[in-house]
Enzyme design. Structure first.
Site, PDB file in Angstrom:
ATOM      1  N   SER A  13       0.818  -1.219   0.000  1.00 25.89           N
ATOM      2  CA  SER A  13       0.000   0.000   0.000  1.00 25.89           C
ATOM      3  C   SER A  13       0.850   1.266   0.000  1.00 25.89           C
ATOM      4  CB  SER A  13      -0.942  -0.001   1.209  1.00 25.89           C
ATOM      5  OG  SER A  13      -0.211  -0.084   2.418  1.00 25.89           O
ATOM      6  N   TRP A  14       1.890   1.289   0.814  1.00 27.11           N
ATOM      7  CA  TRP A  14       2.687   2.513   0.948  1.00 27.11           C
ATOM      8  C   TRP A  14       3.578   2.726  -0.271  1.00 27.11           C
ATOM      9  CZ3 TRP A  14       1.989   6.884   2.567  1.00 27.11           C
ATOM     10  CH2 TRP A  14       2.930   7.731   3.150  1.00 27.11           C
ATOM     11  N   LYS A 193       5.075   3.284  18.441  1.00 30.30           N
ATOM     12  CA  LYS A 193       3.642   3.624  18.482  1.00 30.30           C
ATOM     13  C   LYS A 193       2.778   2.457  18.016  1.00 30.30           C
ATOM     14  CE  LYS A 193       3.549   4.154  13.864  1.00 30.30           C
ATOM     15  NZ  LYS A 193       2.698   3.506  12.866  1.00 30.30           N
TER      16      LYS A 193
END
Length: 336
Positions: A13-14, A193
């Protein structure tokens, strides 16, 4: 004037979203992937239905499975692969990489075996090109970048001139790129994160409320900052895009694989069942194991990471893990 050539390695996707952004800017863009059938499908349909459905891809993108062709003459090499295969990719491209090229890494993780960030892995594999390493990080879902939704991210690395070059390469009217020279802070913020995002998803999967998630995310930022400072990062970096910004967008968004994984685990699915259902790499699962070991190695307390590690790898129930955090010894809030 010479046309800039960029090789984007990884057709997930990226990688697809960044290829589209660059091609739309007029950059000579090559998108490389291993799977010949998949790459042919992208070339023919101009849509990545597997990883970025609904986004029409620029006719200017060149699709290839030939790594040498993609890298030859490229000014920038974008590594858009998961963190745990970053080392393998570097080993594969090292025969073709040159001193004139800048590597732009997008992987957010800590390598399990070595406990290194991606810049550390790069420095091991290509020490002579250390100054050529940069990383893009920050709150940036590929699904939104692919649709031209306004986004702001950070570029960091070892060489200030290369940060400016990468900033100029990617900047558009909807994609704003800031520079930050705190490389370890940017890398740790983007990596850790994902752990907190899984824990946040577990809260949702258990049917708990916003109060619980808000407390967990806030305390998560504290422990990310704590180990960051220990490893030489600037405290301020974790209040920026690659810290608080990335945590905010990952710990509660429908686009976040890590948050989705947490929801499934909170609902009772195993790690294996969760990964199979999501069908894409969930970086935070393996990063949890690496971060847990790193925290032990450097002597930093990371209670959320430790609790999640026990849930993912030692059979602790999600509910027990969460309530174990809530009943820890009382202490002052701002304790780094």
């Amino acid at each position: 004037m010479k046309t800039i050539k960029v090789a984007v390695l990884g057709a997930g996707s990226w990688g697809t979203a960044l290829s589209n952004l660059l091609a739309q800017k007029g950059v000579n863009t090559y998108l490389w992937g291993r799977n010949k059938e998949f790459i042919e499908d992208l070339k023919n349909t101009r849509e990545n239905t597997r990883y970025l459905s609904g986004v029409k891809l620029s006719p200017a993108i060149h699709f290839t499975t030939d790594l040498k062709m993609a890298l030859e003459g490229s000014d920038f090499v974008v590594a858009a692969v998961p963190s745990q295969v970053f080392r393998e990719l570097l080993q594969n491209i090292s025969p073709y990489f040159t001193r004139q090229q800048v590597l732009v890494n997008t992987a957010k993780g800590i390598e399990e075996g070595s406990l290194l960030t991606m810049s550390g892995v790069f420095s091991q594999i290509m020490p002579e090109y250390r100054a050529n390493y940069t990383i893009l990080s920050g709150p940036s879902h590929a699904e939104e970048v692919g649709r031209g939704i306004p986004t702001a991210i950070v570029v960091s690395g070892f060489n200030g001139e290369n940060l400016i070059r990468v900033q100029e390469l990617f900047a558009t009217e909807y994609f704003r790129v800031y520079t930050n020279d705190d490389l370890i802070g940017v890398e740790l913020g983007g990596s850790l994160k994902n752990i907190i995002a899984i824990a946040s998803g577990i809260c949702t999967g258990l049917g708990l409320g916003d109060n619980t998630r808000a407390a967990l995310i806030t305390r998560g930022l504290i422990e990310i900052t704590r180990i960051g400072i220990k490893l030489g990062a600037k405290k301020e970096t974790f209040m920026g895009l690659s810290g608080l910004g990335d945590l905010f967008v990952t710990a509660g968004s429908r686009h976040s694989r890590n948050y989705k994984a947490g929801i499934l685990i909170g609902e009772g699915k195993t790690v294996e069942e969760t990964q199979k259902e999501i069908k894409m790499v969930v970086e935070g699962i393996r990063t949890t194991r690496a971060a847990y070991r790193l925290a032990q190695k450097v002597g930093v307390e990371m209670p959320i990471t430790e609790a999640l590690y026990k849930v993912l790898f030692e059979g602790l129930s999600p509910r027990e893990g969460l309530f174990g955090l809530m009943t820890r010894a009382k202490k002052e809030e701002l304790n780094f």
